[in-house]
Write a protein that holds these residues in place. Structure first.
Motif, PDB file in Angstrom:
ATOM      1  N   LEU A  39      -0.782 -13.305   6.789  1.00 25.10           N
ATOM      2  CA  LEU A  39      -0.333 -12.462   5.518  1.00 25.10           C
ATOM      3  C   LEU A  39      -1.728 -11.827   4.992  1.00 25.10           C
ATOM      4  CD1 LEU A  39       1.280 -11.398   3.349  1.00 25.10           C
ATOM      5  CD2 LEU A  39       0.683 -13.428   2.143  1.00 25.10           C
ATOM      6  N   THR A  41      -3.273  -9.497   1.911  1.00 27.94           N
ATOM      7  CA  THR A  41      -3.045  -9.271   0.551  1.00 27.94           C
ATOM      8  C   THR A  41      -4.100  -8.454   0.020  1.00 27.94           C
ATOM      9  OG1 THR A  41      -1.421 -11.019   0.235  1.00 27.94           O
ATOM     10  CG2 THR A  41      -2.309  -9.744  -1.917  1.00 27.94           C
ATOM     11  N   GLU A  80       7.600   0.759   1.252  1.00 25.51           N
ATOM     12  CA  GLU A  80       7.076   0.255   2.471  1.00 25.51           C
ATOM     13  C   GLU A  80       6.910   1.197   3.591  1.00 25.51           C
ATOM     14  OE1 GLU A  80       9.467  -3.833   3.681  1.00 25.51           O
ATOM     15  OE2 GLU A  80      10.881  -2.529   2.493  1.00 25.51           O
ATOM     16  N   GLN A  98       0.484  -5.441   0.936  1.00 26.21           N
ATOM     17  CA  GLN A  98       0.556  -6.723   1.500  1.00 26.21           C
ATOM     18  C   GLN A  98       0.997  -6.346   3.010  1.00 26.21           C
ATOM     19  OE1 GLN A  98       3.378  -9.446  -0.604  1.00 26.21           O
ATOM     20  NE2 GLN A  98       1.322 -11.016  -0.991  1.00 26.21           N
ATOM     21  N   LYS A  99       0.907  -7.142   3.958  1.00 23.30           N
ATOM     22  CA  LYS A  99       1.266  -6.900   5.350  1.00 23.30           C
ATOM     23  C   LYS A  99       1.619  -8.507   5.905  1.00 23.30           C
ATOM     24  CE  LYS A  99       1.563  -4.703   9.573  1.00 23.30           C
ATOM     25  NZ  LYS A  99       0.725  -3.813  10.705  1.00 23.30           N
ATOM     26  N   ARG A 100       2.727  -8.660   6.445  1.00 24.76           N
ATOM     27  CA  ARG A 100       3.130 -10.027   6.841  1.00 24.76           C
ATOM     28  C   ARG A 100       2.313 -10.637   7.833  1.00 24.76           C
ATOM     29  NH1 ARG A 100       6.185 -12.513   3.061  1.00 24.76           N
ATOM     30  NH2 ARG A 100       7.601 -11.604   1.926  1.00 24.76           N
TER      31      ARG A 100
END
Length: 125
Positions: A39, A41, A80, A98-100
């Motif tokens: 993840l 952030t 998104e 964020q990007k998972r």
């Protein structure tokens, strides 16, 4: 034979952008290293005297011009694009990115920016 770890690192460089006229944004200071698949952030907080404003995240890959990644207009609404997401939270003045599952191709410079929606005429009216 040499053995290589299966875990790849992604280097994400973050810059702080200063504002003018009492407006400012502050974001995670870089560089930030994230393991591929983890993840990501990047924090962004802001200050503005305007009640109506836009927040933006831009991404700049190596040897390329910055490109708009996300635009936040409405409070508490998640936006998104290409796996990235951010929510404009006016109660704590934040627009965190964020990007998972971050990938090596996400290695870039990320900019958080703020703009008021007031557009003055040529005579300042």
């Amino acid at each position: 034979a040499r053995m290589f770890s299966a875990t790849h690192s992604v280097l994400v460089i973050c810059l702080i952008l200063g504002g003018t006229n009492g407006d400012s944004v502050n974001q995670t200071e870089g560089p930030v290293t994230v393991s591929e698949g983890a993840l990501l952030t990047l924090n962004c907080t802001y200050q503005t005297k305007y009640s109506d404003f836009y927040l933006f995240w831009y991404v700049q890959h190596l040897n390329k011009a910055p490109q708009l990644l996300l635009k936040g207009l409405t409070a508490d609404k998640k936006v998104e694009h290409e796996g990235f997401q951010a929510t404009l939270v006016k109660s704590d003045s934040s627009f965190h990115l964020q990007k998972r599952a971050v990938q090596a191709s996400d290695s870039a410079v990320y900019y958080c920016a703020l703009s008021d929606t007031v557009r003055k005429g040529c005579r300042g009216s």
